[in-house]
Design a protein around this motif. Sequence first.
Motif: not given
Length: 391
Positions: A86-98, A101-115
């Motif tokens: 789910r976290a990775i799918a959110r980043r799909a719009p970034l793939a063309g421009a860069a 990028f960050r695939l998982i931002h810990g608590e922000g993605d519901g995956l606490p303490s994991l970046n």
Amino acid sequence: MNVKSSDAVVSARGARRWSGGHPWIYRSDVEQRPDGPPSAVRVLDRRGAELGWALWSPASEISLRLLDHDPAARIDAEWWHVRIARAIARRAPLAGAASAFRLIHGEGDGLPSLNCDRYDRWLVVQLASAGLESFRAPIVDALTELTGASGILARNDVPLRSREGLERETVLLAGDVPREIEVHENGVRYLAAPWTGQKTGAFLDQRENRRLVGEVARGEALDCFSYHGSFALHLARGASRVTALDSSAAALERAAGNAALNGLSNIDCVEANAFDFLRQQQRAGISYDTIVLDPPAFAKTRSTVNSALRGYKEINLRALRILAPGGLLFTASCSFHLGRSLFMEMLQAAAADSGRRVALRAVTAQPLDHPELLTVPETGYLKGALLEAME
Ligand code: SAH
């Protein structure tokens, strides 16, 4: 509901943290500590109602980190796969421009303490809690399956790990990861250093801001706190000349390499203390049309916010003073302890002291790949502003 010795029972205040949208429950709010090793534990309130599942960190002040509100959830390999997908799918719009990028931002993605940051075909992860460490294998498996990465490096050298009773280390978890990785970002190429660079190898959180500044840059430009030249590379496309300034010679060596990689010959690297340099330029009457201030976090703890504010104000005031009429300043702070409103107040005070008419052209927050949750202040730290000296 039968309470088992492997469960965590939390106080009413602890339970309220979760219902208020924050995933952490502190040690003082854990009334029954699970008797097992760090892992995923079931969490109940003091009346025996099941609240969900959390990562358990026996040594830490942050004892529990919410994984799933559903008491019927099973925190197995499939669970990690779904959440990470789910976290990775959110980043799909970034793939063309860069390609970084960050695939998982810990608590922000519901995956606490994991970046997890992606650099082209390679991943760099940070596992920052004891509970999370116990799931290292399914996390690595899920990341490999979902991204097809050629290698995964753990930059587990973050200070937070000591408080979890974990070793600080940089270790390869899968495949191989090169010392330098060439990535691109909005048409600019640069080399990231996953093993030794700052953070996981580059400052990915400023990607959108670098694009913003690149679009408006012109004339004589100055990139203070340049690191490996990330802003400077973008400035160099619109500006006639760019000074990339940093106090680290090693960082500037890489900045010069990155300029060459892009075929740019209008970037000068200057090794200096930004505070001194800005003062000298002011004395010498030298002005700039575009300035970027992206300093390291001056406020590392809550108790240093006041002295940090003085530092921020000083560099912003000096930068405003040496802006040419119509000149633009992009300024940022990555201090978590300095909130957005204090940051804006500091800029207001600097503008007042500069005696100039300063317009606020943009206020920036974190990009899509670094989600800042409104209910979890710790997920947010970066704020920026684009200012214009109107005359
Ligand atoms: N702008 C960069 C990231 C900057 S990180 C990017 O987008 O990639 C902060 C940088 O500030 C580091 O490279 C560090 O060496 C430098 N630095 C820290 N204190 C400094 C000072 N007083 N003067 C100049 N540079 C400094």
